[in-house]
Enzyme design. Sequence first.
Site, PDB file in Angstrom:
ATOM      1  N   GLY A   1       0.782  -1.230   0.000  1.00 62.55           N
ATOM      2  CA  GLY A   1       0.000   0.000   0.000  1.00 62.55           C
ATOM      3  C   GLY A   1       0.814   1.280   0.000  1.00 62.55           C
ATOM      4  O   GLY A   1       0.320   2.329   0.405  1.00 62.55           O
ATOM      5  N   SER A   2       2.069   1.236  -0.476  1.00 64.20           N
ATOM      6  CA  SER A   2       2.839   2.492  -0.491  1.00 64.20           C
ATOM      7  C   SER A   2       2.226   3.475  -1.497  1.00 64.20           C
ATOM      8  O   SER A   2       2.243   4.694  -1.253  1.00 64.20           O
ATOM      9  CB  SER A   2       4.321   2.235  -0.794  1.00 64.20           C
ATOM     10  OG  SER A   2       4.506   1.823  -2.117  1.00 64.20           O
ATOM     11  N   ASN A   3       1.660   2.981  -2.581  1.00 61.81           N
ATOM     12  CA  ASN A   3       0.996   3.891  -3.528  1.00 61.81           C
ATOM     13  C   ASN A   3      -0.312   4.428  -2.941  1.00 61.81           C
ATOM     14  O   ASN A   3      -0.673   5.582  -3.184  1.00 61.81           O
ATOM     15  CB  ASN A   3       0.754   3.195  -4.868  1.00 61.81           C
ATOM     16  CG  ASN A   3       2.008   3.179  -5.715  1.00 61.81           C
ATOM     17  OD1 ASN A   3       2.391   4.195  -6.285  1.00 61.81           O
ATOM     18  ND2 ASN A   3       2.688   2.038  -5.759  1.00 61.81           N
TER      19      ASN A   3
ATOM     20  N   ASN B   1      -4.546   2.121 -13.770  1.00 57.09           N
ATOM     21  CA  ASN B   1      -3.597   1.216 -13.102  1.00 57.09           C
ATOM     22  C   ASN B   1      -2.186   1.788 -13.183  1.00 57.09           C
ATOM     23  O   ASN B   1      -1.853   2.521 -14.124  1.00 57.09           O
ATOM     24  CB  ASN B   1      -3.624  -0.143 -13.809  1.00 57.09           C
ATOM     25  CG  ASN B   1      -2.701  -1.167 -13.164  1.00 57.09           C
ATOM     26  OD1 ASN B   1      -2.636  -1.298 -11.947  1.00 57.09           O
ATOM     27  ND2 ASN B   1      -1.963  -1.894 -13.987  1.00 57.09           N
TER      28      ASN B   1
ATOM     29  N   HIS C   1       1.872   0.479 -13.225  1.00 55.63           N
ATOM     30  CA  HIS C   1       2.646  -0.754 -13.454  1.00 55.63           C
ATOM     31  C   HIS C   1       4.133  -0.405 -13.492  1.00 55.63           C
ATOM     32  O   HIS C   1       4.533   0.569 -14.142  1.00 55.63           O
ATOM     33  CB  HIS C   1       2.209  -1.396 -14.773  1.00 55.63           C
ATOM     34  CG  HIS C   1       2.891  -2.699 -15.013  1.00 55.63           C
ATOM     35  ND1 HIS C   1       2.506  -3.865 -14.367  1.00 55.63           N
ATOM     36  CD2 HIS C   1       3.945  -3.034 -15.794  1.00 55.63           C
ATOM     37  CE1 HIS C   1       3.301  -4.847 -14.747  1.00 55.63           C
ATOM     38  NE2 HIS C   1       4.179  -4.378 -15.609  1.00 55.63           N
TER      39      HIS C   1
HETATM   40  C1  GAR Z   1       3.644  -1.221  -7.311  1.00 57.49           C
HETATM   41  O1  GAR Z   1       5.008  -1.157  -7.647  1.00 57.49           O
HETATM   42  C2  GAR Z   1       2.805  -1.355  -8.567  1.00 57.49           C
HETATM   43  O2  GAR Z   1       3.355  -0.706  -9.671  1.00 57.49           O
HETATM   44  C3  GAR Z   1       2.792  -2.850  -8.758  1.00 57.49           C
HETATM   45  O3  GAR Z   1       2.644  -3.367  -7.458  1.00 57.49           O
HETATM   46  C4  GAR Z   1       3.333  -2.511  -6.549  1.00 57.49           C
HETATM   47  C5  GAR Z   1       2.456  -2.276  -5.342  1.00 57.49           C
HETATM   48  O4  GAR Z   1       3.192  -1.631  -4.343  1.00 57.49           O
HETATM   49  N1  GAR Z   1       1.724  -3.257  -9.627  1.00 57.49           N
HETATM   50  C6  GAR Z   1       1.812  -4.245 -10.518  1.00 57.49           C
HETATM   51  O5  GAR Z   1       2.802  -4.926 -10.652  1.00 57.49           O
HETATM   52  C7  GAR Z   1       0.562  -4.439 -11.361  1.00 57.49           C
HETATM   53  N2  GAR Z   1       0.772  -5.346 -12.437  1.00 57.49           N
HETATM   54  P1  GAR Z   1       2.444  -0.912  -3.131  1.00 57.49           P
HETATM   55  O6  GAR Z   1       1.467  -1.939  -2.526  1.00 57.49           O
HETATM   56  O7  GAR Z   1       3.541  -0.568  -2.162  1.00 57.49           O
HETATM   57  O8  GAR Z   1       1.711   0.290  -3.653  1.00 57.49           O
END
Ligand code: GAR
Length: 199
Positions: free
Chosen positions: A15-17, A110, A112
């Site tokens: 969940g950092s995003n 999304n 990526h």
């Molecule tokens: C992020 O780096 C995002 O780009 C990736 O998952 C991570 C989630 O990090 N998404 C994918 O790979 C989608 N195909 P987070 O939970 O720390 O936000």
Amino acid sequence: MHEKQRLAVFASGTGSNFVAIADAIDQGRLDAEIVLLVCDNSEAKVIGKARDRQIPVFVFQAKNYPSKVDYERDILQELNHCQAEWLILAGYMRLVGDTLLDPFEGRIVNIHPSLLPAFPGKDAIGQALSAGVKVTGVTVHFVDEGMDTGTIIDQEVIRIQPEDDQDTLQANIQEIEHRLFPKTIQALIQTEKREEIKS
Ligand code: GAR
């Protein structure tokens, strides 16, 4: 349209995003509110981060439903209940089906961790390192029924240094994500507002 755009964030992990989006809202860089977190993993750290901010959470387990249509119907009910306007996929590791694609057409976004169309799917960072490419990056795109295939909205490039490994590259990519994602969402919201004023 509501005064502030109503975002439902979908996430499966850390969940950092999610936090980057919430912080951008708190700091006035993103003119929106998060009205729901949708999460498919009851162990995910993102759940606590939403609860700390008093953001409602809908957690589901896909294996408890006969099909994607069934769990997405439950998600749709929650989205309608909180009047979500945009679906923001921030590390949501599932393909989205027609039950959500149809009502939210053009409003599912999304992020990526690669320069799509290169390295779609899981572990895009590991894929880039294994392929030996010298640049990779981050893509924000609209979601369609494919795996990381929708129309690209924005991208940012990063050079892979010879000493980079999975951890350093991931940290550098996430730094970009945390800046690019809120900025891109804000740009989408603003564009839509301008179009509404014109029409
Ligand atoms: C992020 O780096 C995002 O780009 C990736 O998952 C991570 C989630 O990090 N998404 C994918 O790979 C989608 N195909 P987070 O939970 O720390 O936000």
